[in-house]
Write a protein that holds these residues in place. Sequence first.
Motif, PDB file in Angstrom:
ATOM      1  N   THR A  46     -15.395  61.650 -86.067  1.00 53.20           N
ATOM      2  CA  THR A  46     -15.452  62.136 -87.509  1.00 53.20           C
ATOM      3  C   THR A  46     -14.019  62.573 -87.996  1.00 53.20           C
ATOM      4  N   PHE A  47     -13.571  63.715 -87.299  1.00 54.05           N
ATOM      5  CA  PHE A  47     -12.287  64.128 -87.731  1.00 54.05           C
ATOM      6  C   PHE A  47     -11.257  63.603 -86.602  1.00 54.05           C
ATOM      7  N   ASN A  48     -10.546  62.675 -86.897  1.00 51.54           N
ATOM      8  CA  ASN A  48      -9.693  61.796 -85.955  1.00 51.54           C
ATOM      9  C   ASN A  48      -8.303  62.266 -85.953  1.00 51.54           C
ATOM     10  N   ILE A 103      -6.351  58.034 -83.669  1.00 48.38           N
ATOM     11  CA  ILE A 103      -6.949  58.686 -82.660  1.00 48.38           C
ATOM     12  C   ILE A 103      -6.203  60.013 -82.132  1.00 48.38           C
ATOM     13  N   THR A 104      -6.833  61.089 -81.796  1.00 51.26           N
ATOM     14  CA  THR A 104      -5.939  62.209 -81.263  1.00 51.26           C
ATOM     15  C   THR A 104      -6.129  62.478 -79.801  1.00 51.26           C
ATOM     16  N   PHE A 105      -4.682  62.566 -79.354  1.00 54.70           N
ATOM     17  CA  PHE A 105      -4.629  62.596 -77.926  1.00 54.70           C
ATOM     18  C   PHE A 105      -3.913  63.984 -77.573  1.00 54.70           C
ATOM     19  N   ILE A 106      -4.381  64.470 -76.550  1.00 51.05           N
ATOM     20  CA  ILE A 106      -3.694  65.440 -75.711  1.00 51.05           C
ATOM     21  C   ILE A 106      -2.939  64.854 -74.237  1.00 51.05           C
ATOM     22  N   PHE A 154      -1.112  64.966 -80.259  1.00 50.26           N
ATOM     23  CA  PHE A 154      -0.591  63.992 -81.258  1.00 50.26           C
ATOM     24  C   PHE A 154      -1.867  63.013 -81.606  1.00 50.26           C
ATOM     25  N   SER A 155      -1.556  62.233 -82.664  1.00 45.02           N
ATOM     26  CA  SER A 155      -2.433  61.258 -83.048  1.00 45.02           C
ATOM     27  C   SER A 155      -1.531  60.008 -83.307  1.00 45.02           C
ATOM     28  N   ARG A 156      -2.205  58.796 -82.650  1.00 44.27           N
ATOM     29  CA  ARG A 156      -1.615  57.756 -82.767  1.00 44.27           C
ATOM     30  C   ARG A 156      -2.485  56.490 -83.053  1.00 44.27           C
ATOM     31  N   SER A 157      -2.034  55.304 -83.130  1.00 45.31           N
ATOM     32  CA  SER A 157      -3.234  54.385 -83.259  1.00 45.31           C
ATOM     33  C   SER A 157      -3.107  53.751 -81.870  1.00 45.31           C
ATOM     34  N   PRO A 158      -4.468  53.030 -81.944  1.00 51.89           N
ATOM     35  CA  PRO A 158      -4.616  52.486 -80.603  1.00 51.89           C
ATOM     36  C   PRO A 158      -3.874  51.491 -80.063  1.00 51.89           C
TER      37      PRO A 158
END
Lengths: 548, 775
Positions: A260-262, A227-230, A215-219
């Motif tokens: 770059t690619f977030n 930002i992308t996280f696993i 997923f991606s989420r904000s900090p």
Amino acid sequence: DDAQKQFSSPTIINNVVQDPQTGRIYLGAVNGIFQLNHNLQEESRADTGPKKDNPQCTPPITAKCTDAKEMDNFNKLLLVNSANGTLIVCGSLFRGICSLVNLNSVNKPVYYSDTKGEKTWVASTEESVTVVGVISYFKDTTTNANLSVFLVGKGYGSSDSSKLISTRLLQEHGEMDVFENMVEASTVQTSSFVHRYLHDFRYTFKDNGYIYFLFSRSPGTSDSRRITFIARLCENDHHYYSYTELQLNCTVNTEQQENTFNKVQAAYLAKPGKVLAQNIVPSNLNDKVLFGVFSADEADGRSALCMYPLSSINARFEEVIESCYTGEVLEDDKPKTVYSPYNSKNEAICRTKRDKNMVKAYICGAEFLPSPLASKPEYALAVKPIYTGNDMLTAVAVAVENEHTVAFLGTSGADVLKVHLDPNHTDFYNRIPEEHTEGAVNKNLLFDTGLDHLYITTGRKISKVPVQVCGQKNDCRSCLVQRDPYCGWCVREGRCTRKKNCHKGEGENVWLWGPDQACKILEPIKIQACIPDQTPSNGTTTPPSGGL
Amino acid sequence: MRHADRKQFYERHLLKCVSDNHAITFKEQGIWNYSTMLIREDLGLLVLGAREAVFALDINDISVSRSKVLWKVTEEKQKECTSKGKHPDIDCHNYIRMLHQMNDSVMYICGTNAFSPTCDYITYDNGQLQLEGKQEDGRGKCPFDPFQRSSSVMVDQDLYSATSLNFLGSEPVILRTSPITLRTLLKSSWLNEPNFIYMDAVPESEDSPEGDDDKIYMFFSENAIEYDFYNKLVVSRVARVCKGDMGGLRTLQRKWTSFLKARLDCSVPEPSLPYVIQDVFHVRHQKWRKSVFYAIFTSQSSSTDQSSAVCAYNVTDISNVFSRGKFKTEVAVEMSDVKWVTYSGDLPVPRPGDCINNAARTSGIKSSMNIPDKTLQFIRDRPLMDDAVHPITGKPLLLKRGPLLTRLVVDMVTAADGQSYPMMFVGTANGYVQKAVNYDGEMHIIEEVKLFESEEAIDVLRLHQNQLYAGSASGVVQMPVSNCSRYSSCLDCVLARDPYCAWDVPAQRCSRFPASTEHAKSNLIQSLKDGDATQCPITAPIEPKVRTLVLGNNIRLLCRPDSNLAQVNWNLAGKPLPFSNRKYTIYNDAILISNASSADAGRYTCVSVEQAKGKHYTKTLAIYDLHEEVAVVVTDKIKTTLGIPNEIYTTSSGLIKPEEPPSFSKNQASDSKWIAMQVALAMLSIMMACLLIWNLYMGHISPFMCCGRQPIKSHGNLPRMEYKSAGNDVMDSKPQMVNLCVTTNSNLEVTGFHRNGDPSTGIHLFKYITDESEI
């Protein structure tokens, strides 16, 4: 057999899943579920909406819900549970409750209840909130029985379940109901803070006893850049002690902490072909690789494909977790590699010194170990894109042909790009155009059971398309110039074919593939034929228009 | 005959020695952390929970242990606890943290059990405590961490508990263990890193025209969500749930549907950060609307200024905030932040947080399962009231700087004027208990008693039948709530303004109030609010005592006030003597004249001065005529007359002589400190003298007192031979007397301090022995 087949839904298709055992395709569309055979012929359908609802009301909807009106039911989650022959269908109506239907005939309900209350609210009422799920098991500590469950990752919705991650029961068990939440864990279920993170779940998978969410989420701070996280969770973790997030960077410059690619848009887990594997996972050729398509925040719409070997992901997970568990801290007693997201308690975690051997005994965490954990940006797993383009990428599927890796990339313009993932020379070589553009390619790109066809979903339509169109190349040069791993020149038959379609293709110089030089061995034969007027063509043959 | 009389005197004095202390202690070797108490009046027991042990003590004399049971941690459990990073000697033990009575025969008990909370049932049969051994999971009932605050209450055999659900202490919960288990939501707007202090039930269903339900009130502190502070700000809260709550049907399933909370206000006059609640005592009243919660608050731990306050809250004031007040709601600010503001919209019906009452039942809502979802959603998202609960009188009853207050109990005392006064017993972080009462907004601290030798915090206080019980890390102390007999004069008795005590005119003594008969009341003098001692009958003037001045000697003149609140002044020939200087050293109970000279002869008067309501009351406690030695002829006559006292002095000096050097050293130290105080104009607390000197002191004072009485009793010259024999008897009795005092001495000490709740300072009694005048 290669004739194009397609199915049109009366409404937008939200989700596509396939039963790997039967090859059937299931569509979760707005207000309906469709069961198709492998040729996309409709076998069964069930209506899920529209129905009277109000997201603010608690189902069942009665006259007391004064603002109820006919509302569409978006399909939020569709899962095949082959083990017991059911399809899990979760919609946006009635606070995101789910139902079970028969896998052989979706118009036969297996379980449905809208009266069990908030404990069974699984998905989301909001169209923009993404939901992913994966089937797993949960061992009952008292009876030791393995219960069938599925884990759900869901972004924040104001009217539905407040759980970021939840474990849902798939069978009745004691006093617990089907779809009831089984894990009450504060780590990822504290709603007051979840809504500021704006999780956007894109993918989930199981591997070797772990469950992964992408997923991606904000900090969660004032910085709103996503930002992308696993995230990784042990299967059968009753308290989510093992829940850990690892930042994934897809960046041109891996040396700096640039990203770059977030935003991840779609992902696919596959074993790469040997040629690619030797380059990225030389020590473990059987390793799986997570292929993800990412987009950037910038308006230019550039997009990228990045590859993360699963062994690298797990190694980084182990690195940051072990650093915390063994008590590695900075000068101000803050952890070196991680922080604790979704947690208002700012006490100094990771301060206790522990032995490494002791830590290895707790790879799935423990009640006394800090949780949840997320890697700091400095410890993100950063890789360079293997492909970048100007099209917004929305879907990805990966196949292997003759030890070469081919990526099929869906775009927001409804095209599917074919990209040969050659570590030395990656480029897309072909495009499967869409006849009538209607929205982006759905992130669920699927292969048929024989890996001969691709199911492409755009808008209301799903099409079954061959993965290759070799037959359209009439000469050796045009056959080989694209470096399509699927297409080579069958010398005996004098045509462009897949290797498996060329009789006795395994022999040397029988099926030609590779640089242009491969065609040269044919030229002496032509000279001997004494055709004096013919000369070799120097231009690239344009594929016939309207090929699909 | 005369010998028998003397022995009788010594025995009476021994009795006085015992009664002076009045405190009874209990501790067992190797057992620590006596922090949990349950009073079983029906069994005459104080059930005491400590670390790895439970005791059944006689409630009238806690030094009598009727039964004991050990509840230790298994070796396996301790290893497990240690491997999880906890300290093997501190954390990995079984601290008994909960004791509740379930029914006539069974009590419920919980312990930390090496960071794996466990509960069991315990009975007291045939004089034996017995654990049943069921070992239930205690998570959510008892804390993992033995030093984490938690609270619980048993109501109709349902256990309400507030503690942490998990090992790390990050999952707070308010839980009801019953056929239908209810808990709080894991939501920071419900509980945000709380520190649970107290909880109790209020029977609000009684005498309720609305058919209301009983309430359970919880007191805790937590991080505020409603303030925008850079750092976390801790605030004090009171929360409430309904006893009959069964959770919601579809919303708030198995969760409280009636959970509401509000801020508790206990503001000090000067601007400061909110004070943090530390303990609560519920003064129950037969009519629940008159119940009062008394609470201790301390300054934020981040404050440099350590201070404490006590506030009181009417249960009706708390109830009104919940029943009629506005709610706070959160609104989104910018992208990622929220702000809590007053909710000004319409409230759903029934009102969020209300219990099921007649109006609800009439409209079809017969249980919390029938509450509409709009109400449940409201309460789920908005549990915080807009208003704070303000204290009775609008300000603290007690303000105190210095060592923090830790625990309190309150006794409602009916005085001679027919009014009830709340007498507060407040324990401190350094082992003292203060006795304080508020008269018309003025706080009056009657006394401060040091209960524990080492400066350790009072961990638990209980009150039962005029006895106070205090527990700490090292032991338990029982003492009566009042010691009226300590006030030997009407002036002292009245000026103490102790609601327990009144001067009994016919009996000529300070008696415990209330009297047994109505007739006796008219003969009792008490003036609590005004401290008006003019009602006291005029006492006979004190006769001067004659002392011989021997040049060059140090002379000590005794004068001990009975009241802790009195200040002692010494006069010589009508002129006040200065505070300690080279010539005079003034102690709490004596004056020391150094290196006596002819100029020191004269009349010394000791006067106590006590102040109440602006009035000064003086009382002459002692008068001494100090005479220089005269000619030989007169000397012979005096020698004959004062033969007995002189001999007694010699004997005392001789007996104590071996201890002189240590006493002399201590005297020097005291003198030095005294000078320091004089120079700095500051009062310092001095540590108590060692046990041996104290006992010697106690031993020393007895013969002196005895000697003081002899001249009155003697009716003529005694043959020298008979006199010497009497001396021998005295010497023979002394060791026995000293020994008896040692066995019963509890090291209880009473100190005086100033009125108006000033920080507790004062000169502690300390012993010294100097040369007496010798012939």
